[in-house]
Design a protein around this motif. Structure first.
Motif, PDB file in Angstrom:
ATOM      1  N   ARG A  64       0.840  -1.191   0.000  1.00 42.18           N
ATOM      2  CA  ARG A  64       0.000   0.000   0.000  1.00 42.18           C
ATOM      3  C   ARG A  64       0.883   1.251   0.000  1.00 42.18           C
ATOM      4  O   ARG A  64       1.992   1.229   0.519  1.00 42.18           O
ATOM      5  CB  ARG A  64      -0.916   0.008   1.221  1.00 42.18           C
ATOM      6  N   ILE A  65       0.315   2.298  -0.586  1.00 46.18           N
ATOM      7  CA  ILE A  65       1.016   3.590  -0.613  1.00 46.18           C
ATOM      8  C   ILE A  65       0.150   4.623   0.090  1.00 46.18           C
ATOM      9  O   ILE A  65      -1.059   4.722  -0.176  1.00 46.18           O
ATOM     10  CB  ILE A  65       1.306   4.036  -2.064  1.00 46.18           C
ATOM     11  N   GLY A  66       0.766   5.381   1.001  1.00 43.63           N
ATOM     12  CA  GLY A  66       0.046   6.407   1.753  1.00 43.63           C
ATOM     13  C   GLY A  66       0.795   7.717   1.742  1.00 43.63           C
ATOM     14  O   GLY A  66       1.940   7.814   1.281  1.00 43.63           O
ATOM     15  N   LYS A  67       0.129   8.723   2.281  1.00 42.97           N
ATOM     16  CA  LYS A  67       0.736  10.052   2.368  1.00 42.97           C
ATOM     17  C   LYS A  67       0.530  10.615   3.771  1.00 42.97           C
ATOM     18  O   LYS A  67      -0.582  10.558   4.319  1.00 42.97           O
ATOM     19  CB  LYS A  67       0.124  11.010   1.346  1.00 42.97           C
ATOM     20  N   LEU A 117      -3.496   6.129  -0.295  1.00 40.94           N
ATOM     21  CA  LEU A 117      -3.604   6.552  -1.692  1.00 40.94           C
ATOM     22  C   LEU A 117      -3.948   5.409  -2.633  1.00 40.94           C
ATOM     23  O   LEU A 117      -4.805   5.550  -3.512  1.00 40.94           O
ATOM     24  CB  LEU A 117      -2.295   7.214  -2.144  1.00 40.94           C
ATOM     25  N   TYR A 118      -3.285   4.257  -2.448  1.00 42.09           N
ATOM     26  CA  TYR A 118      -3.492   3.162  -3.404  1.00 42.09           C
ATOM     27  C   TYR A 118      -3.032   1.851  -2.781  1.00 42.09           C
ATOM     28  O   TYR A 118      -2.080   1.821  -1.989  1.00 42.09           O
ATOM     29  CB  TYR A 118      -2.699   3.428  -4.688  1.00 42.09           C
ATOM     30  N   SER A 152       5.492   9.359  -7.028  1.00 45.97           N
ATOM     31  CA  SER A 152       5.191  10.787  -6.959  1.00 45.97           C
ATOM     32  C   SER A 152       3.689  10.986  -7.075  1.00 45.97           C
ATOM     33  O   SER A 152       2.994  10.220  -7.756  1.00 45.97           O
ATOM     34  CB  SER A 152       5.924  11.553  -8.070  1.00 45.97           C
ATOM     35  N   LEU A 153       3.189  12.021  -6.407  1.00 49.19           N
ATOM     36  CA  LEU A 153       1.760  12.336  -6.366  1.00 49.19           C
ATOM     37  C   LEU A 153       1.562  13.740  -6.913  1.00 49.19           C
ATOM     38  O   LEU A 153       2.292  14.664  -6.545  1.00 49.19           O
ATOM     39  CB  LEU A 153       1.263  12.266  -4.917  1.00 49.19           C
ATOM     40  N   ASN A 154       0.567  13.892  -7.799  1.00 47.58           N
ATOM     41  CA  ASN A 154       0.362  15.245  -8.325  1.00 47.58           C
ATOM     42  C   ASN A 154      -0.245  16.151  -7.257  1.00 47.58           C
ATOM     43  O   ASN A 154      -0.750  15.685  -6.217  1.00 47.58           O
ATOM     44  CB  ASN A 154      -0.474  15.223  -9.613  1.00 47.58           C
ATOM     45  N   LYS A 155      -0.205  17.435  -7.505  1.00 48.65           N
ATOM     46  CA  LYS A 155      -0.602  18.428  -6.499  1.00 48.65           C
ATOM     47  C   LYS A 155      -2.055  18.273  -6.080  1.00 48.65           C
ATOM     48  O   LYS A 155      -2.402  18.447  -4.917  1.00 48.65           O
ATOM     49  CB  LYS A 155      -0.346  19.838  -7.044  1.00 48.65           C
ATOM     50  N   GLU A 156      -2.931  17.915  -7.034  1.00 47.07           N
ATOM     51  CA  GLU A 156      -4.356  17.793  -6.755  1.00 47.07           C
ATOM     52  C   GLU A 156      -4.722  16.434  -6.148  1.00 47.07           C
ATOM     53  O   GLU A 156      -5.887  16.193  -5.832  1.00 47.07           O
ATOM     54  CB  GLU A 156      -5.159  18.003  -8.049  1.00 47.07           C
ATOM     55  N   GLU A 157      -3.736  15.535  -6.020  1.00 49.22           N
ATOM     56  CA  GLU A 157      -3.920  14.197  -5.447  1.00 49.22           C
ATOM     57  C   GLU A 157      -4.941  13.392  -6.236  1.00 49.22           C
ATOM     58  O   GLU A 157      -5.792  12.688  -5.675  1.00 49.22           O
ATOM     59  CB  GLU A 157      -4.297  14.273  -3.958  1.00 49.22           C
ATOM     60  N   ALA A 213       2.034   8.358  -9.751  1.00 46.31           N
ATOM     61  CA  ALA A 213       3.014   7.734 -10.657  1.00 46.31           C
ATOM     62  C   ALA A 213       3.946   6.863  -9.831  1.00 46.31           C
ATOM     63  O   ALA A 213       4.432   7.300  -8.776  1.00 46.31           O
ATOM     64  CB  ALA A 213       3.799   8.799 -11.413  1.00 46.31           C
ATOM     65  N   VAL A 214       4.181   5.633 -10.291  1.00 46.94           N
ATOM     66  CA  VAL A 214       5.072   4.731  -9.559  1.00 46.94           C
ATOM     67  C   VAL A 214       5.975   4.009 -10.546  1.00 46.94           C
ATOM     68  O   VAL A 214       5.601   3.756 -11.699  1.00 46.94           O
ATOM     69  CB  VAL A 214       4.295   3.690  -8.723  1.00 46.94           C
ATOM     70  N   SER A 215       7.186   3.706 -10.068  1.00 46.38           N
ATOM     71  CA  SER A 215       8.091   2.808 -10.789  1.00 46.38           C
ATOM     72  C   SER A 215       8.300   1.585  -9.916  1.00 46.38           C
ATOM     73  O   SER A 215       8.620   1.715  -8.720  1.00 46.38           O
ATOM     74  CB  SER A 215       9.429   3.484 -11.074  1.00 46.38           C
ATOM     75  N   LEU A 216       8.102   0.420 -10.507  1.00 45.50           N
ATOM     76  CA  LEU A 216       8.226  -0.826  -9.760  1.00 45.50           C
ATOM     77  C   LEU A 216       9.472  -1.565 -10.212  1.00 45.50           C
ATOM     78  O   LEU A 216       9.692  -1.757 -11.426  1.00 45.50           O
ATOM     79  CB  LEU A 216       6.995  -1.704  -9.983  1.00 45.50           C
ATOM     80  N   ALA A 217      10.301  -1.951  -9.255  1.00 50.57           N
ATOM     81  CA  ALA A 217      11.455  -2.801  -9.568  1.00 50.57           C
ATOM     82  C   ALA A 217      10.945  -4.235  -9.615  1.00 50.57           C
ATOM     83  O   ALA A 217      10.450  -4.760  -8.609  1.00 50.57           O
ATOM     84  CB  ALA A 217      12.531  -2.625  -8.506  1.00 50.57           C
TER      85      ALA A 217
END
Length: 868
Positions: free
Chosen positions: A60-63, A74-75, A87-92, A96-100
């Motif tokens: 999970r990804i949080g802020k 977030l997701y 990275s999260l855009n200003k308006e949330e 964007a994510v890069s996965l290894a």
């Protein structure tokens, strides 16, 4: 050295909240499983993005919102993944994510790329778009432009690849059902990509200023070099290269591409051997840019690091010897920006606080070494990341090991400890450290009145000048420098900040640091491009600073002591002139400004008398400083310069008054200090010594003192010194006999034998005009005799000049005919008085009768028939 203030703690602010949520998902009272929380990125607004492994086997990804102190999910991925960039855009609305991707085990049989980059709709969670699937690392970063628009239906995303290029994606959005924000035409998204950077080997992102700094290898037929370039993103999301300058590195230095300030990749970390160069750029809103880098040297007992000062068009390279007994470090030093200082820290070895404003001499930068140095960071430098904001005065440090973020500030207590340290070591070692600590306290931290009081108390306790510098001169110039450049940043290169630059021969200990070799290179040759010349704020200030450095003289700083010849010439002038009138007008402006500041500050009896000599020096200082600024900073305009100069000299006088006020409060002095009849107390003796050192310091720099200073100093001297010593101070020019002081001494002290000798000694040392005025204030037979003689001389000179004068032949009542010479003289004076107004009569009651009585009195005293 550093004062670390905790701003964020991953376990306190995030993990505890995650454990509560996981317990709710699992429907248990307390969740005991591991959540493996990792910080991924820090956005421009201070929001911290993180990931964790959920209880259901998902990632999970949080802020964490640094303003509200709240966490937001977030997701959630449907399986465990390795998030290497996020990275999260200003308006949330977009993530964007890069996965290894895992290429081991069963996965290696599938055709799979090492890195998968996704763009995910999260408001609400909806579509996912694959941006890249490549075999190299990819960093993602949204632009966060400042805008007044409430509803923004577009986002702009940077993709930065290990292959050495940067693409900018323009993502158009649309609203559905009134609240759903989705990508408009996602199938055309890849076609919007705009290539903005190519062929870089090192890149740094500055989220607060929306800039990309990158290093590219430039090969021409004449030379092989690297170019540092800066790309500025504007609010309309356009971008432009505004600056470039060359850097010299070995051609094969970069084996892999290095990213700085683009989040934290926990699945790819270079070892120290794989990072031969640590490079970072720091900027400040005042128009300074520093490029700091260090090179990794194998099996070398030294560390080499360079601070390139773009705003000063020079670079400083330092070679620090670690000694044969110390183990060669396997890590690079850490660079931490603290205001306009750069802190270079190598754990267990040294700490170097580099002054990027006053870089001319090493003694203005603090260097400390030894195994006991500790910044309070729990991890090694490899696990510590520096977070920097151009708008903030100091940087922050993120300790990835503990998950804590600290605001880093210089510790005033530590710097004061350096000042107060007993001199067990030779002065050649302690003096440079004291000098650097003093400047750091005064110039960078000097806005704190409580701190300024502590520094003044240190001056009381260390009145005598150190071997290599005068601490009172440093206090005055450094304090004035800070006050002045706060009003106009342009002044920092033309105003004095240290007295050692005025010395004919600078002590060797201030020119070098033991174990540190410093070399300076001039002319970086920065090239400004595009809109850099028309932009306001940082870019205009940086360009102004670099261009000014290039065209200014080799030594553009004002030297106060250089007006000594003009001051000597001015004192020799006796007749009024237009030059004297202009200087007097300058003085009136300064004293008028001081009066407005000191309406409620009457603790120290200054500014209460006419001190003609120092009034002239005040006006001359204004004149010469104005002339200097007009020559070097004409763009400021004459009106602005005049205001700055008057304020500078007024602040000088106010600063000295403030120093004395601190002394008054420390020793609890009151109005009784002006009483000449009492012996001085130990506290008054300390204040006299302090005042005398201030006089010595200002005289060495040819700086003016507040009107009344010399009177006050002479009063303390009479009370604290034996009379012979007092007179020696006068004869050697250390004490100035002002008319206010002498008149007070003549009237306040009785005519005892000791006081009489003192008064006669002082009268002999006065210039004739003042002597004449003082005689009229002293009630003593000698002064009466002098007044009578002066009166007779004046009247007889008047008689010689007059024509047709005739005696009246009449006797005045009260004249005694027994002593004919005196009677005849009195008769002449009386007749003159009748025919012309007596200038003495109105003010001093001097007439012929007074002369006669004084003469008879003097005769009786000389014959021994009467006492004094």
């Amino acid at each position: 050295m550093l004062k670390l203030k905790q701003k964020f703690d991953l376990h306190r602010d995030v993990v505890s909240d995650i454990l509560r949520k996981e317990a709710s998902v699992c429907r248990v009272k307390e969740y005991s499983g591991a959540v493996d929380t990792r910080i991924l990125n820090i956005e421009r607004d201070g929001g911290i993005l993180y990931s964790w492994k959920g209880a259901t086997g998902t990632t999970r990804i949080g802020k964490f919102d640094s303003n509200t102190k709240e966490n937001k999910l977030l997701y959630t991925f449907d399986k465990q993944v390795c998030v290497s960039s996020c990275s999260l855009n200003k308006e949330e609305t977009l993530l964007a994510v890069s996965l290894a991707q895992n290429t081991r085990g069963e996965e290696r049989l599938k055709p799979i790329s090492k890195c998968l980059t996704l763009l995910i709709e999260i408001h609400p969670i909806n579509n996912t778009k694959v941006l890249k699937a490549v075999d190299c690392r990819v960093k993602v970063q949204f632009l966060h432009a400042e805008t007044d628009r409430r509803s923004v239906l577009e986002s702009h995303l940077l993709l930065l690849t290990e292959d050495g290029y940067v693409d900018l994606y323009h993502v158009m959005l649309t609203k559905q059902e009134g609240y759903r924000v989705v990508m408009a035409n996602p199938e055309r998204l890849l076609k919007t990509a705009e290539r903005i950077v190519e062929d870089f080997c090192w890149l740094q992102w500055d989220g607060h200023t929306q800039r990309v700094y990158y290093l590219t290898h430039s090969v021409t037929h004449t030379q092989d070099k690297f170019l540092m370039r800066c790309v500025q993103f504007y609010p309309n999301h356009n971008c432009e290269t505004l600056l470039e300058f060359p850097l010299e590195f070995p051609a094969n230095l970069f084996r892999t591409v290095n990213f700085v300030n683009l989040g934290f990749d926990h699945y790819h970390q270079n070892s120290p051997e794989q990072e031969p160069l640590r490079l970072t750029v720091f900027t400040n809103i005042i128009g300074s840019m520093c490029v700091c880098y260090s090179q990794h040297l194998k099996a070398r007992q030294e560390v080499i690091y360079t601070v390139l000062l773009v705003h000063n068009d020079c670079s400083k390279t330092f070679r620090v010897s670690l000694g044969s007994e110390q183990k060669a470090p396997h890590l690079h030093p850490l660079f931490i920006p603290i205001g306009y200082h750069i802190l270079v820290y190598l754990q267990d070895h040294f700490l170097h606080c580099i002054n990027t404003r006053q870089q001319e001499m090493v003694c203005h930068s603090l260097f400390l070494s030894g195994p006991d140095l500790d910044l309070g960071l729990q991890s090694e430098s490899a696990d510590v990341t520096v977070l920097h904001s151009e708008e903030e005065s100091s940087g922050s440090v993120l300790d990835l090991g503990s998950g804590r973020i600290h605001a880093a500030e210089l510790s005033p207590a530590f710097l004061l400890k350096i000042l107060r340290a007993p001199s067990r070591c030779p002065s050649s070692k302690t003096d440079p450290q004291r000098m650097a600590a003093l400047h750091c306290l005064l110039v960078y931290l000097g806005n704190d009145p409580h701190l300024e009081l502590k520094i003044t108390e240190w001056l009381f306790d260390n009145v005598n000048a150190f071997d290599s510098f005068d601490q009172i001169q440093e206090f005055i110039l450094a304090s004035l420098y800070r006050i002045s450049y706060e009003k106009s940043l342009s002044l920092d290169k033309v105003l004095p900040y240290s007295s050692v630059l005025d010395k004919k021969e600078i002590p060797a200990c201030l020119l070098e640091v033991p174990g540190v070799l410093c070399t300076t290179e001039l002319h970086i040759e920065p090239v400004f491009k595009g809109k850099a010349r028309s932009l306001q704020g940082f870019w205009s200030e940086l360009q102004w600073n670099t261009e000014r450095t290039q065209y200014l003289d080799a030594d553009p700083r004002y030297r106060p002591s250089h007006i000594q010849a003009d001051w000597d010439k001015l004192r020799a002038e006796s007749r009024p002139s237009s030059h004297m009138n202009r200087i007097e007008e300058n003085t009136k402006k300064v004293l008028s400004m001081v009066d407005t500041w000191c309406l409620d500050k009457k603790l120290v009896p200054l500014f209460q008398e006419e001190d003609h000599q120092h009034r002239a020096l005040i006006g001359l200082t204004v004149d010469k400083l104005r002339e200097h600024l007009n020559r070097h900073l004409p763009r400021l305009g004459k009106k602005k310069i005049d205001s700055l100069v008057v304020n500078y000299v007024a602040k000088l006088l106010e600063l000295i008054r403030h120093m004395l006020e601190s002394a008054w409060l420390k020793y609890k002095l009151g109005p009784r200090v002006l009483c000449l009849k009492q012996q001085g107390s130990p506290g008054e003796w300390s204040v006299f010594h302090f005042m005398f050192r201030i006089l010595e310091a200002t005289r060495g720099l040819c700086l003016p003192l507040p009107p009344g200073y010399h009177t006050l100093l002479a009063v303390f001297a009479v009370r604290c010194l034996p009379q012979p010593t007092f007179l020696q101070y006068v004869d050697h020019g250390f004490l100035q006999l002002t008319e206010t002081f002498v008149s007070r001494l003549m009237t306040d002290l009785d005519n005892s034998d000791a006081n009489e000798r003192l008064k006669f000694s002082i009268l002999k040392r006065l210039p004739e005009p003042m002597e004449q005025r003082i005689y009229h204030m002293w009630d003593h037979p000698v002064s009466s005799a002098w007044i009578s003689r002066d009166y007779v001389r004046t009247q007889l000179e008047k008689l010689n000049k007059s024509k047709g004068f005739a005696f009246s032949g009449r006797d005045k009542p009260g004249f005694r005919p027994e002593f004919l010479p005196l009677t005849y003289l009195a008769k002449i004076l009386s007749d003159i008085e009748e025919q012309a107004p007596n200038p003495f009569e109105e003010q001093e009651n001097v007439d012929a009768r007074f002369v006669e009585e004084t003469a008879l009195k003097q005769t009786l005293i000389l014959l021994g028939f009467d006492g004094k």
